[in-house]
Design an enzyme around this catalytic site. Structure first.
Site, PDB file in Angstrom:
ATOM      1  N   ASP A  97       0.953  -1.162   0.061  1.00 14.63           N
ATOM      2  CA  ASP A  97       0.086  -0.037   0.062  1.00 14.63           C
ATOM      3  C   ASP A  97       0.989   1.253  -0.124  1.00 14.63           C
ATOM      4  O   ASP A  97       1.841   1.325   0.865  1.00 14.63           O
ATOM      5  CB  ASP A  97      -0.827   0.065   1.226  1.00 14.63           C
ATOM      6  CG  ASP A  97      -2.073   0.851   0.988  1.00 14.63           C
ATOM      7  OD1 ASP A  97      -2.450   1.259   0.040  1.00 14.63           O
ATOM      8  OD2 ASP A  97      -2.469   1.257   2.294  1.00 14.63           O
ATOM      9  N   ASP A 105       2.278   5.344  -5.462  1.00 15.86           N
ATOM     10  CA  ASP A 105       1.738   6.491  -5.263  1.00 15.86           C
ATOM     11  C   ASP A 105       2.527   7.878  -5.516  1.00 15.86           C
ATOM     12  O   ASP A 105       3.326   8.006  -4.722  1.00 15.86           O
ATOM     13  CB  ASP A 105       1.260   6.655  -3.582  1.00 15.86           C
ATOM     14  CG  ASP A 105       0.451   7.784  -3.250  1.00 15.86           C
ATOM     15  OD1 ASP A 105       0.042   8.673  -4.372  1.00 15.86           O
ATOM     16  OD2 ASP A 105       0.003   7.911  -2.197  1.00 15.86           O
ATOM     17  N   GLY A 148      -6.734   8.742   7.819  1.00 19.16           N
ATOM     18  CA  GLY A 148      -6.774   9.081   9.384  1.00 19.16           C
ATOM     19  C   GLY A 148      -8.089   9.322   9.677  1.00 19.16           C
ATOM     20  O   GLY A 148      -9.171   8.714   9.136  1.00 19.16           O
ATOM     21  N   HIS A 156      -9.363   5.338  -0.962  1.00 14.98           N
ATOM     22  CA  HIS A 156      -8.564   5.254   0.249  1.00 14.98           C
ATOM     23  C   HIS A 156      -9.148   6.230   1.445  1.00 14.98           C
ATOM     24  O   HIS A 156      -9.974   6.981   1.120  1.00 14.98           O
ATOM     25  CB  HIS A 156      -7.209   5.938  -0.090  1.00 14.98           C
ATOM     26  CG  HIS A 156      -6.472   5.068  -0.922  1.00 14.98           C
ATOM     27  ND1 HIS A 156      -4.953   5.089  -0.654  1.00 14.98           N
ATOM     28  CD2 HIS A 156      -6.706   4.147  -2.018  1.00 14.98           C
ATOM     29  CE1 HIS A 156      -4.485   4.039  -1.612  1.00 14.98           C
ATOM     30  NE2 HIS A 156      -5.735   3.317  -2.338  1.00 14.98           N
ATOM     31  N   SER A 216     -11.652   5.086   6.802  1.00 14.64           N
ATOM     32  CA  SER A 216     -12.038   5.006   8.440  1.00 14.64           C
ATOM     33  C   SER A 216     -12.715   6.331   8.573  1.00 14.64           C
ATOM     34  O   SER A 216     -12.474   7.481   8.185  1.00 14.64           O
ATOM     35  CB  SER A 216     -10.811   4.925   8.951  1.00 14.64           C
ATOM     36  OG  SER A 216     -10.022   3.881   9.213  1.00 14.64           O
ATOM     37  N   VAL A 225      -8.800   0.579   4.725  1.00 13.48           N
ATOM     38  CA  VAL A 225      -9.186   0.961   6.215  1.00 13.48           C
ATOM     39  C   VAL A 225      -8.109   0.491   6.960  1.00 13.48           C
ATOM     40  O   VAL A 225      -7.641  -0.671   6.864  1.00 13.48           O
ATOM     41  CB  VAL A 225     -10.452  -0.100   6.597  1.00 13.48           C
ATOM     42  CG1 VAL A 225     -10.784   0.449   8.146  1.00 13.48           C
ATOM     43  CG2 VAL A 225     -11.627   0.161   5.680  1.00 13.48           C
ATOM     44  N   PHE A 226      -7.884   1.493   7.774  1.00  8.27           N
ATOM     45  CA  PHE A 226      -6.566   1.343   8.844  1.00  8.27           C
ATOM     46  C   PHE A 226      -6.879   1.780  10.065  1.00  8.27           C
ATOM     47  O   PHE A 226      -7.238   0.907  10.964  1.00  8.27           O
ATOM     48  CB  PHE A 226      -5.353   2.016   8.133  1.00  8.27           C
ATOM     49  CG  PHE A 226      -4.139   1.776   9.160  1.00  8.27           C
ATOM     50  CD1 PHE A 226      -3.698   0.721   9.666  1.00  8.27           C
ATOM     51  CD2 PHE A 226      -3.609   3.026   9.586  1.00  8.27           C
ATOM     52  CE1 PHE A 226      -2.648   0.797  10.540  1.00  8.27           C
ATOM     53  CE2 PHE A 226      -2.571   3.183  10.452  1.00  8.27           C
ATOM     54  CZ  PHE A 226      -2.238   1.870  11.094  1.00  8.27           C
TER      55      PHE A 226
END
Length: 282
Positions: free
Chosen positions: A81, A103, A183, A212, A215, A235-236
């Protein structure tokens, strides 16, 4: 079963659902995500972010991801990622990652195309799928990254550039910016998603689209994204929040109990999102 992301995401695009892409930080989190995937008999994209290279090494992440993926029968993608540079992405490819993301979204369009084409030319001959990003997903209040980044604004993806980008690069999936941030959101408010832009992008581009910053986006927003054109949802932070919530509720008396509570907290989040990302949610 270790696979690349191609068939998984094409099926999600065709049948209007989203595939969860949780970021793992260690063996416990990877095992938790894979076990929940097996429980639901659904694929996941098990992701390791270059930004977390100071928590575990890329070599450790490759060993963990491949071991866990090969321990179950459901399709599991081992994905890099937010790969930030070509050399790191090359290492991930050599170590057995089955999907990589370049990215270069903060570069200009031409440089983003150049870097993405280079990664595609490295990855495709080895059967590895490539994700790129156009537009830019900003930063909210980052949890767990320790890099002090916050307040970075998003740059919406335009349809014209997205169509041209996919055509020029041959990328397998495309992360687009439609209003989310990485975040958590200030004041814990759900973001406003530009569904009109999402629908335009989904109609114009054959490659599966990626969201992206899942969350804190809100269940209704994420469900709409999944059924209206987003095939992969990252999701993180929600997993970190879920782990701490379970720890605080259980109040474990020892380290082993703490690890168990943390794992169960993350498992609850993934079970929830499997439901939210499906067509028949609610």
């Amino acid at each position: 079963m270790l696979v690349n992301s191609k068939e998984i995401l094409l099926d999600a695009k065709k049948n209007n659902y989203g595939v969860p892409a949780p970021d793992f930080l260690d063996l416990d989190s990877a095992r938790t995500f894979v076990e929940v995937a097996e429980e639901y008999n659904r694929p996941i994209i098990l992701s390791f972010a270059q930004a977390h290279r100071n928590i575990i090494s890329l070599e450790e992440a490759a060993i963990i991801g491949k071991f866990m993926a090969e321990s179950v029968k459901v399709p599991i993608v081992l994905h890099l990622d937010h790969g930030e540079d070509i050399e790191y992405i090359k290492r991930a490819i050599d170590l057995g990652f089955t999907s990589v993301m370049i990215d270069a979204s903060m570069d200009n369009f031409e440089e983003n195309v150049r870097k993405t084409k280079e990664v595609v030319e490295l990855a495709h001959p080895k059967g590895i799928t490539v994700e790129a990003e156009i537009g830019h997903v900003g930063q909210g209040e980052i949890v767990g990254q320790g890099e002090g980044q916050s307040g970075t604004s998003s740059i919406y993806t335009t349809v014209e550039e997205a169509v041209s980008f996919v055509k020029q690069t041959g990328v397998d999936s495309l992360a687009v910016s439609i209003g989310t941030s990485h975040g958590i959101y200030k004041g814990n408010k759900n973001p406003e998603i530009n569904f009109e832009r999402l629908n335009e992008l989904a109609k114009a581009i054959e490659a599966p689209l990626v969201l992206h910053g899942g969350s804190g986006t809100g269940d209704d927003n994420l469900h709409r994204c999944a059924i209206e054109g987003i095939s992969k949802i990252n999701v993180f932070t929600d997993f970190l929040v879920g782990a701490m919530k379970e720890i605080n509720e259980v109040k474990p008396a020892d380290f082993i109990a703490l690890k168990k509570a943390s794992n169960e907290g993350m498992a609850k989040i993934l079970r929830h999102y499997f439901k939210v990302f499906s067509r028949d949610y609610k």
